[in-house]
Design a protein around this motif. Sequence first.
Motif, PDB file in Angstrom:
ATOM      1  N   LYS A 579      -1.578  27.170 -20.243  1.00 42.69           N
ATOM      2  CA  LYS A 579      -0.318  26.800 -20.869  1.00 42.69           C
ATOM      3  C   LYS A 579       0.109  25.407 -20.449  1.00 42.69           C
ATOM      4  N   ASP A 580       0.794  24.726 -21.359  1.00 37.07           N
ATOM      5  CA  ASP A 580       1.232  23.365 -21.074  1.00 37.07           C
ATOM      6  C   ASP A 580       2.191  23.320 -19.892  1.00 37.07           C
ATOM      7  N   SER A 581       3.113  24.290 -19.843  1.00 34.30           N
ATOM      8  CA  SER A 581       4.104  24.303 -18.756  1.00 34.30           C
ATOM      9  C   SER A 581       3.431  24.544 -17.410  1.00 34.30           C
ATOM     10  N   TYR A 582       2.429  25.437 -17.417  1.00 31.81           N
ATOM     11  CA  TYR A 582       1.694  25.718 -16.175  1.00 31.81           C
ATOM     12  C   TYR A 582       0.943  24.470 -15.707  1.00 31.81           C
ATOM     13  N   ASN A 583       0.316  23.781 -16.659  1.00 32.61           N
ATOM     14  CA  ASN A 583      -0.441  22.577 -16.300  1.00 32.61           C
ATOM     15  C   ASN A 583       0.467  21.485 -15.734  1.00 32.61           C
ATOM     16  N   LEU A 584       1.691  21.411 -16.292  1.00 35.43           N
ATOM     17  CA  LEU A 584       2.615  20.414 -15.769  1.00 35.43           C
ATOM     18  C   LEU A 584       2.966  20.736 -14.316  1.00 35.43           C
ATOM     19  N   TRP A 585       3.204  22.027 -14.050  1.00 34.51           N
ATOM     20  CA  TRP A 585       3.485  22.464 -12.676  1.00 34.51           C
ATOM     21  C   TRP A 585       2.284  22.218 -11.757  1.00 34.51           C
ATOM     22  N   LEU A 586       1.075  22.539 -12.242  1.00 36.11           N
ATOM     23  CA  LEU A 586      -0.138  22.384 -11.438  1.00 36.11           C
ATOM     24  C   LEU A 586      -0.389  20.917 -11.082  1.00 36.11           C
ATOM     25  N   SER A 587      -0.197  20.052 -12.070  1.00 32.79           N
ATOM     26  CA  SER A 587      -0.422  18.630 -11.803  1.00 32.79           C
ATOM     27  C   SER A 587       0.588  18.086 -10.800  1.00 32.79           C
ATOM     28  N   GLN A 588       1.815  18.586 -10.848  1.00 29.22           N
ATOM     29  CA  GLN A 588       2.807  18.134  -9.880  1.00 29.22           C
ATOM     30  C   GLN A 588       2.386  18.554  -8.469  1.00 29.22           C
ATOM     31  N   LYS A 589       1.868  19.779  -8.381  1.00 31.74           N
ATOM     32  CA  LYS A 589       1.383  20.273  -7.096  1.00 31.74           C
ATOM     33  C   LYS A 589       0.224  19.393  -6.582  1.00 31.74           C
ATOM     34  N   ARG A 590      -0.636  18.979  -7.525  1.00 33.80           N
ATOM     35  CA  ARG A 590      -1.768  18.137  -7.119  1.00 33.80           C
ATOM     36  C   ARG A 590      -1.275  16.780  -6.621  1.00 33.80           C
ATOM     37  N   ALA A 591      -0.283  16.230  -7.292  1.00 37.91           N
ATOM     38  CA  ALA A 591       0.277  14.952  -6.852  1.00 37.91           C
ATOM     39  C   ALA A 591       0.906  15.094  -5.474  1.00 37.91           C
ATOM     40  N   GLU A 592       1.671  16.185  -5.297  1.00 39.22           N
ATOM     41  CA  GLU A 592       2.319  16.401  -4.007  1.00 39.22           C
ATOM     42  C   GLU A 592       1.278  16.622  -2.902  1.00 39.22           C
ATOM     43  N   ALA A 593       0.185  17.336  -3.229  1.00 37.86           N
ATOM     44  CA  ALA A 593      -0.857  17.592  -2.233  1.00 37.86           C
ATOM     45  C   ALA A 593      -1.503  16.283  -1.783  1.00 37.86           C
ATOM     46  N   THR A 594      -1.706  15.390  -2.732  1.00 40.25           N
ATOM     47  CA  THR A 594      -2.318  14.091  -2.395  1.00 40.25           C
ATOM     48  C   THR A 594      -1.371  13.267  -1.533  1.00 40.25           C
ATOM     49  N   VAL A 595      -0.059  13.264  -1.929  1.00 39.33           N
ATOM     50  CA  VAL A 595       0.928  12.504  -1.158  1.00 39.33           C
ATOM     51  C   VAL A 595       1.029  13.063   0.256  1.00 39.33           C
ATOM     52  N   ASN A 596       1.117  14.385   0.358  1.00 43.25           N
ATOM     53  CA  ASN A 596       1.239  15.009   1.670  1.00 43.25           C
ATOM     54  C   ASN A 596       0.026  14.702   2.559  1.00 43.25           C
ATOM     55  N   TYR A 597      -1.152  14.698   1.955  1.00 39.04           N
ATOM     56  CA  TYR A 597      -2.376  14.388   2.713  1.00 39.04           C
ATOM     57  C   TYR A 597      -2.285  12.980   3.303  1.00 39.04           C
ATOM     58  N   MET A 598      -1.828  12.021   2.500  1.00 41.09           N
ATOM     59  CA  MET A 598      -1.741  10.629   2.941  1.00 41.09           C
ATOM     60  C   MET A 598      -0.665  10.465   4.013  1.00 41.09           C
ATOM     61  N   VAL A 599       0.467  11.166   3.855  1.00 42.31           N
ATOM     62  CA  VAL A 599       1.536  11.079   4.850  1.00 42.31           C
ATOM     63  C   VAL A 599       1.055  11.644   6.189  1.00 42.31           C
ATOM     64  N   LYS A 600       0.326  12.778   6.124  1.00 42.00           N
ATOM     65  CA  LYS A 600      -0.201  13.353   7.358  1.00 42.00           C
ATOM     66  C   LYS A 600      -1.199  12.417   8.043  1.00 42.00           C
ATOM     67  N   ARG A 601      -1.854  11.545   7.254  1.00 41.32           N
ATOM     68  CA  ARG A 601      -2.826  10.606   7.817  1.00 41.32           C
ATOM     69  C   ARG A 601      -2.174   9.310   8.266  1.00 41.32           C
ATOM     70  N   GLY A 602      -0.804   9.272   8.254  1.00 41.41           N
ATOM     71  CA  GLY A 602      -0.111   8.144   8.846  1.00 41.41           C
ATOM     72  C   GLY A 602       0.548   7.177   7.900  1.00 41.41           C
ATOM     73  N   ILE A 603       0.480   7.409   6.581  1.00 39.25           N
ATOM     74  CA  ILE A 603       1.135   6.518   5.626  1.00 39.25           C
ATOM     75  C   ILE A 603       2.617   6.905   5.530  1.00 39.25           C
ATOM     76  N   ALA A 604       3.485   5.893   5.660  1.00 43.51           N
ATOM     77  CA  ALA A 604       4.932   6.165   5.598  1.00 43.51           C
ATOM     78  C   ALA A 604       5.297   6.783   4.250  1.00 43.51           C
ATOM     79  N   LYS A 605       6.201   7.800   4.299  1.00 42.24           N
ATOM     80  CA  LYS A 605       6.560   8.552   3.096  1.00 42.24           C
ATOM     81  C   LYS A 605       7.166   7.667   2.019  1.00 42.24           C
ATOM     82  N   GLU A 606       7.907   6.613   2.438  1.00 43.46           N
ATOM     83  CA  GLU A 606       8.560   5.761   1.454  1.00 43.46           C
ATOM     84  C   GLU A 606       7.576   4.835   0.735  1.00 43.46           C
TER      85      GLU A 606
END
Length: 645
Positions: A579-606
Motif C-alpha cells: 500500500k502507498d501509505s505503508y510504503n510512505l511509513w516504511l521509507s520514513q523509517k528507513r530515513a530515520e534508521a540511516t540518520v540514527n546510524y550516522m548520529v550514533k557514529r558521531g555525526i551531530a544531529k543538527e
Amino acid sequence: MIKKIHILFVLVFFMGVSCFAQEKLITKANEKYDEYSFSPAIDIYKKVLDRGYASADLLKKLGNSYYFNADYEDASKTYKRLVEEYPDEIGPEYFFRYAQTLKTLEDYDASKEVMAKFLEATSDDVRATAYKDEKDYLSDIKRNSGRYNVSPFQYNSPYSEFAPSFYKEGLIFSSDRDTGNFARYRHTWNSKDFLDLYKVNADSISQGTVIKFGDHVNTRLHESTSTVNKAGDVLYFTRNNFKSGKYVKDEKGVIRLKIFKAKMVEGVWSEIEELPFNSNDYSVAHPTLSPDEKTLYFASDMPGSLGESDIFRAAINDDGTYGTPENLGLVINTEARETFPFVSSEDVLYFSSDGHPGLGGLDIFATKVAKGRLDGNIMNVGEPVNGRMDDFTFIFNEETKKGYFASNRSEGQGADDIYAFLETKSLVIDCEQAISGVVRDKISNEPLIGASVKVINENNEEIMSAITDAEGKYDLLVDCTQGNFVRAMTEGYIPSEEYLGKSDGEPKTIDFYLERNSISAGFGDDLAKLLQLSTIYFDFNKYNIRKDSEIEVEKVIAAMEKYSSLRIKVNSHTDSRGKDSYNLWLSQKRAEATVNYMVKRGIAKERVDGEGFGETKLINQCANGVKCSDKDHELNRRSEFIILE
C-alpha cells in the motif's frame, strides 16, 4: 770550565752519532718499504720509534706496512697516532685506511666517524661518492648475507693457500707449502714468497693428493693466480718478472708481476710466453677468462689506473693476438685496491676491493658485465664469505652453486686458507621488483580509472609511470637495488606516495587511497553520486540498514568528518509493492534508521535530517500493476544523501 765544555762536546757528539744512526736506520727501512718488503721495514720502523723518534712520514709508512701486510690491529693503532699527532700532515687516504682498519676490528661507530673526516677531506674521490650513496651500507651487506654455507678446504696446510681456479674436475691453487715461509700472502706487486701452483683432483695422479702443477710452469720464482680454458689446454698464470732465470727490477727496485700463457702439447705444458701488455715498469697479474673465452680480465697498476690496482680487460682475437687493455672504469675501480677478478658463466664479475663499502680489509663484490656493461650495481656478497679480514680469489660454478675463495681470517689453519662454499640463495645484482595495486577514492573506496602511478628515484627524477585500468589497477617493475618513491595522482585528488627501500626483489602490493582536494558540490546535489557510492539498499519490507550498506554509509560519515560544514538530508524510498501509505511509513523509517546510524557514529544531529518519500519517486517503470523482477524493484529501495549546505 774546560771540563764542562768537554762534557758538552761529548753529549753533542753522541747526539749527532745517535741522529746519524736513526737516519741510517730510517733510510734502510725506507728502502725496504719502497721494495714492498714490509716485514723488515716494520722491524726497523718499530726500532726507531722505540728510541723515541717519530714523524708523520715514519708513521705513514709504518701504518701502511702493517696495512698491506694485513696486520690491521697494529695498522689501526699506528694510524690513530698519526691522525692525533700530525693532523695537518696527512691526506684523505690515511683517514680512509684508518676507517678500514677500524672496521676489521668491528668498531663500526668509530669507523663511521673517521670516514666522515675522509668525506670532508675529499669530494672527487670515487670512494667518497660510494660512501655518500651507501650511508646504510652495513644494512645492505646484512641483507646480502647468509646465502652461503662455508667450510674449510680439506687440503689447506699450516702455510699459505689461495687463488683457487677450476681445472677439469678439480682445482689449481697457489701455495708456499714447500718453501717453509709461513708468509701471509701480501697484496703487493712484489711477492717474494716463492709461491708455486698445485693441483688436486684434476687427473688420475692428483686424486685426493696435492701435487705440484708441473716443472715447466713452476720455477724457483713466484707463480700464482691462474685460469684455464674449458678445453683444459691453455693456461694463463702470474709469475715474477724475470729474464734468463734472474729477477728483473724496475727503477725503484721492485720486481713486477707478469701474466704468462702456456699450452698443453703432448701432455706437457709448454710454449710458455708472456703477454704483450706486460711491462718492466708496472705489474699485470691475476688473469681470468670470460665465459666465451674471448676476453681476458686481469689486475694491473699500469698507466691509466685509478687506484693502487685496477681491473682491466683485453680482447683475445681469433688469430691469438690481444686487443688494447681497457680499464673497467669508475663504477668498478676506485682509488684503492680492486683485484682478483673472476667472471662466472652468467657474466657476473666477482672481484676483491677495499675501496667499495665493506666489512674491512679486502671484501668480495659482484657486478654484471653482460654485453660489455660496466655501469651495473656493485654488490657486496655479504657474510660469511666476507668478514673483517682479507677475503679474495673468489670463484663460482653457476650450475653446481659451489665455489671457493681465500681468506686470512684468524680461525684458518695457515697464513691464508682456501674455503669451499655452497650458495643457497642467489645474489640479486640487477633486481626488478614487481609492484602492483589499486588506486581508490579514500572516501568512496571506488577505483580511480586513468590515475597516474609514477616511480621517482631519490634524486627526484621520474623513472617510469603507469595508468590505472578500468578496475583502478596498475603494474610496474622497479629497480630494487636502489630506493624509489611510488606516487599515485589524478586530477582533483591529493597525490599520495610510498617509499620503497632496497630489497631482495620480492613482489609488493601498494594500494593507494587518494583524498579529494575538495568536494565541489552545491545545494540539492546527491553526495552519493559525488562520492561514487554504491546504492544503499534495504531488504523487502524492512528498514534496518543491511551489512553491505553500512560500508557505504561509513563513507558518507567520513566525508562529513572531513568537511565539517557539510549538512545533508537523507531521502529514503521504497518500491511500488504494498500500500502507498505503508510504503510512505516504511521509507520514513528507513530515513530515520540511516540518520540514527550516522548520529550514533558521531555525526551531530543538527547536521543530518531525513525524509521518506515512499513510492512517489521511482527510478524505473516498476509502478503499481507493472510486472518487474525482484532486481528491478530493489533499485527503488534506496537512500540518497542530498546536500543542504
